[in-house]
Motif scaffolding. Structure first.
Motif, PDB file in Angstrom:
ATOM      1  N   GLY A 163      -7.705  -9.082 -15.336  1.00 14.77           N
ATOM      2  CA  GLY A 163      -6.357  -8.027 -14.569  1.00 14.77           C
ATOM      3  C   GLY A 163      -6.291  -7.385 -13.421  1.00 14.77           C
ATOM      4  O   GLY A 163      -6.576  -7.632 -12.622  1.00 14.77           O
TER       5      GLY A 163
ATOM      6  N   SER B  63     -10.556  -7.725 -18.403  1.00 13.08           N
ATOM      7  CA  SER B  63     -11.351  -6.612 -16.974  1.00 13.08           C
ATOM      8  C   SER B  63     -10.738  -6.380 -15.606  1.00 13.08           C
ATOM      9  O   SER B  63      -9.964  -6.376 -15.336  1.00 13.08           O
ATOM     10  CB  SER B  63     -12.656  -7.698 -16.804  1.00 13.08           C
TER      11      SER B  63
ATOM     12  N   PHE C  90     -18.230  -6.970 -11.166  1.00 14.30           N
ATOM     13  CA  PHE C  90     -19.366  -7.381 -11.928  1.00 14.30           C
ATOM     14  C   PHE C  90     -20.699  -7.508 -10.936  1.00 14.30           C
ATOM     15  O   PHE C  90     -21.583  -7.816 -12.057  1.00 14.30           O
ATOM     16  CB  PHE C  90     -19.415  -9.053 -12.620  1.00 14.30           C
ATOM     17  N   GLY C  91     -20.797  -7.334  -9.850  1.00 10.21           N
ATOM     18  CA  GLY C  91     -21.685  -7.702  -8.855  1.00 10.21           C
ATOM     19  C   GLY C  91     -21.533  -9.410  -8.017  1.00 10.21           C
ATOM     20  O   GLY C  91     -22.791  -9.644  -8.160  1.00 10.21           O
TER      21      GLY C  91
ATOM     22  N   HIS D 125      -3.968 -10.108  -9.408  1.00  9.27           N
ATOM     23  CA  HIS D 125      -2.964 -10.160  -8.141  1.00  9.27           C
ATOM     24  C   HIS D 125      -3.112 -11.211  -7.127  1.00  9.27           C
ATOM     25  O   HIS D 125      -3.962 -11.175  -6.333  1.00  9.27           O
ATOM     26  CB  HIS D 125      -2.958  -8.359  -7.354  1.00  9.27           C
TER      27      HIS D 125
ATOM     28  N   ARG E  43     -10.841 -11.880  -3.310  1.00  4.61           N
ATOM     29  CA  ARG E  43     -12.118 -12.750  -3.526  1.00  4.61           C
ATOM     30  C   ARG E  43     -12.974 -12.450  -5.248  1.00  4.61           C
ATOM     31  O   ARG E  43     -12.858 -13.244  -5.435  1.00  4.61           O
ATOM     32  CB  ARG E  43     -12.563 -11.040  -3.003  1.00  4.61           C
ATOM     33  N   ILE E  44     -11.680 -11.792  -5.700  1.00  2.00           N
ATOM     34  CA  ILE E  44     -12.524 -11.860  -7.503  1.00  2.00           C
ATOM     35  C   ILE E  44     -12.242 -14.020  -8.021  1.00  2.00           C
ATOM     36  O   ILE E  44     -12.714 -13.923  -8.722  1.00  2.00           O
ATOM     37  CB  ILE E  44     -11.630 -10.883  -8.472  1.00  2.00           C
TER      38      ILE E  44
HETATM   39  P1  NAP Z   1     -10.217  -8.520  -4.374  1.00  2.24           P
HETATM   40  O1  NAP Z   1     -10.809  -8.202  -2.971  1.00  2.24           O
HETATM   41  O2  NAP Z   1     -10.590  -9.748  -4.615  1.00  2.24           O
HETATM   42  O3  NAP Z   1     -11.776  -8.498  -5.588  1.00  2.24           O
HETATM   43  C1  NAP Z   1     -13.026  -7.143  -4.743  1.00  2.24           C
HETATM   44  C2  NAP Z   1     -13.791  -7.054  -5.914  1.00  2.24           C
HETATM   45  O4  NAP Z   1     -13.415  -5.798  -6.776  1.00  2.24           O
HETATM   46  C3  NAP Z   1     -14.152  -8.304  -6.397  1.00  2.24           C
HETATM   47  O5  NAP Z   1     -15.292  -8.871  -5.547  1.00  2.24           O
HETATM   48  C4  NAP Z   1     -15.072  -7.770  -7.684  1.00  2.24           C
HETATM   49  O6  NAP Z   1     -16.070  -6.395  -7.737  1.00  2.24           O
HETATM   50  C5  NAP Z   1     -14.083  -6.599  -7.695  1.00  2.24           C
HETATM   51  N1  NAP Z   1     -12.484  -6.829  -8.938  1.00  2.24           N
HETATM   52  C6  NAP Z   1     -11.556  -7.614  -8.955  1.00  2.24           C
HETATM   53  N2  NAP Z   1     -10.831  -6.942  -9.519  1.00  2.24           N
HETATM   54  C7  NAP Z   1     -11.813  -7.376 -10.662  1.00  2.24           C
HETATM   55  C8  NAP Z   1     -10.976  -7.119 -12.082  1.00  2.24           C
HETATM   56  N3  NAP Z   1      -9.765  -7.361 -12.509  1.00  2.24           N
HETATM   57  N4  NAP Z   1     -12.350  -6.559 -13.074  1.00  2.24           N
HETATM   58  C9  NAP Z   1     -13.614  -6.476 -12.395  1.00  2.24           C
HETATM   59  N5  NAP Z   1     -13.771  -6.181 -11.272  1.00  2.24           N
HETATM   60  C10 NAP Z   1     -12.995  -6.818 -10.098  1.00  2.24           C
HETATM   61  O7  NAP Z   1      -9.569  -7.964  -5.395  1.00  2.24           O
HETATM   62  P2  NAP Z   1      -8.443  -6.141  -4.956  1.00  2.24           P
HETATM   63  O8  NAP Z   1      -7.612  -6.878  -3.702  1.00  2.24           O
HETATM   64  O9  NAP Z   1      -9.380  -5.035  -4.199  1.00  2.24           O
HETATM   65  O10 NAP Z   1      -7.566  -6.477  -6.113  1.00  2.24           O
HETATM   66  C11 NAP Z   1      -9.025  -5.459  -6.894  1.00  2.24           C
HETATM   67  C12 NAP Z   1      -7.369  -4.851  -8.152  1.00  2.24           C
HETATM   68  O11 NAP Z   1      -6.873  -4.537  -8.115  1.00  2.24           O
HETATM   69  C13 NAP Z   1      -8.122  -6.154  -9.025  1.00  2.24           C
HETATM   70  O12 NAP Z   1      -7.890  -6.326 -10.009  1.00  2.24           O
HETATM   71  C14 NAP Z   1      -6.134  -6.700  -8.900  1.00  2.24           C
HETATM   72  O13 NAP Z   1      -5.461  -7.920  -9.477  1.00  2.24           O
HETATM   73  C15 NAP Z   1      -5.231  -5.740  -9.006  1.00  2.24           C
HETATM   74  N6  NAP Z   1      -4.285  -5.940  -7.894  1.00  2.24           N
HETATM   75  C16 NAP Z   1      -4.935  -5.503  -6.079  1.00  2.24           C
HETATM   76  C17 NAP Z   1      -2.888  -5.958  -5.131  1.00  2.24           C
HETATM   77  C18 NAP Z   1      -3.691  -5.907  -4.069  1.00  2.24           C
HETATM   78  O14 NAP Z   1      -2.627  -6.041  -3.500  1.00  2.24           O
HETATM   79  N7  NAP Z   1      -4.998  -6.650  -3.562  1.00  2.24           N
HETATM   80  C19 NAP Z   1      -2.668  -5.699  -5.777  1.00  2.24           C
HETATM   81  C20 NAP Z   1      -1.976  -5.172  -7.289  1.00  2.24           C
HETATM   82  C21 NAP Z   1      -3.432  -5.037  -7.987  1.00  2.24           C
HETATM   83  P3  NAP Z   1     -17.720  -7.949  -7.818  1.00  2.24           P
HETATM   84  O15 NAP Z   1     -17.637  -8.895  -6.693  1.00  2.24           O
HETATM   85  O16 NAP Z   1     -18.288  -6.621  -7.871  1.00  2.24           O
HETATM   86  O17 NAP Z   1     -17.545  -8.356  -9.214  1.00  2.24           O
END
Ligand code: NAP
Length: 244
Positions: free
Chosen positions: A9, A32, A52-53, A75, A80-81
């Protein structure tokens, strides 16, 4: 046997999806979240928070929790996720599908400049421009290099960086209606909007405001996500899940 579903999520859609699936009464739903938001709005069902690692950690989780279906409702910019989830599902023998809102598309009257990253967007801002920045709070640090511009940054939660005194930070939750977006552009005499191509309707009206006021938009494009079965709307995804 009750199907055990893991929703990845962090979006409004993921929350709605979880609640919709729970209403059907035939799934065990785990949502999650990464844990980036201090006060996330939570759906019903089981919640887990934190990374999750990596791929291996997620694959172990899927096996341990006997998850048979992963729904990637993260999103569009969380790249990465999505890659991790695709690989982990394969390793754990679970199915994976994605819910992803279509990207916004420029229409007549729009003055969009497409860039592949926040850094490129920062580079493209005209000298001295009053700049509305709506990219969330995580990557605002990239704008610190531009002390010639006036930044108006809007995000749901406050930036983790120390922002210069010249910046205006607006904390607000979407939706943002068109009339309010136009008023915002006018109040801060915005010259240019920097945004990510998030898609969806909740934050779209800033683009309509930019069009109405003939202001340029620096549009950060999405990176490609892994090739999995993808649904653009909640209705289409739910119809698919009703066949399970
Ligand atoms: P990302 O770069 O794809 O993910 C980085 C790390 O964060 C992943 O490797 C994972 O860690 C952990 N992760 C991401 N989403 C997760 C989830 N739903 N549940 C558990 N672990 C998660 O993601 P991000 O851009 O940092 O975004 C993080 C979260 O914010 C996402 O869930 C996304 O839906 C939300 N979000 C992002 C944006 C955006 O502009 N990027 C905007 C709004 C909302 P591990 O490798 O340790 O598992």
């Amino acid at each position: 046997m009750t199907e055990r579903i893991l929703i990845l999520g962090g979006t409004a859609e993921a929350r709605t999806l979880a609640n919709n699936l729970l209403d059907r009464g035939k799934f065990h739903v785990i949502t999650s979240l990464a844990g980036r938001t201090d006060n996330p709005r939570l759906p019903g069902g089981e919640i887990r928070i934190g990374g999750f690692g990596g791929i291996e950690g997620l694959a172990d989780y899927l096996k341990g929790e006997a998850v048979s279906l992963v729904i990637d409702a993260t999103h569009p910019f969380a790249a990465r996720i999505s890659t991790h989830a695709t690989e982990a599902a394969k390793a754990a023998g679970a199915n994976i599908i994605r819910l992803e809102r279509p990207a916004w598309k420029a229409e007549a009257g729009d003055r969009w400049h497409h860039v592949p990253s926040v850094e490129e967007a920062v580079h493209l801002i005209p000298d001295g421009a009053s700049t509305l920045v709506t990219i969330g709070r995580q990557q605002l640090g990239a704008f610190l290099d531009r002390d010639d511009i006036k930044v108006v940054a809007r995000a749901i939660e406050g930036p983790k960086i120390t922002v210069p005194e010249s910046w205006t930070v607006i904390l607000a939750r979407p939706p943002f209606p068109l009339a309010e977006e136009i008023a915002l552009f006018e109040k801060y005499e915005i010259d240019v909007l920097v945004t990510k191509n998030a898609g969806g309707t909740e934050t779209r009206d800033k683009l309509l405001a930019a069009r109405a006021l003939e202001k340029p938009v620096i549009m950060i494009d999405r990176l490609p996500k892994p090739d999995v079965e993808t649904y653009a709307t909640m209705e289409a995804l739910l119809s698919r899940l009703d066949t399970l």
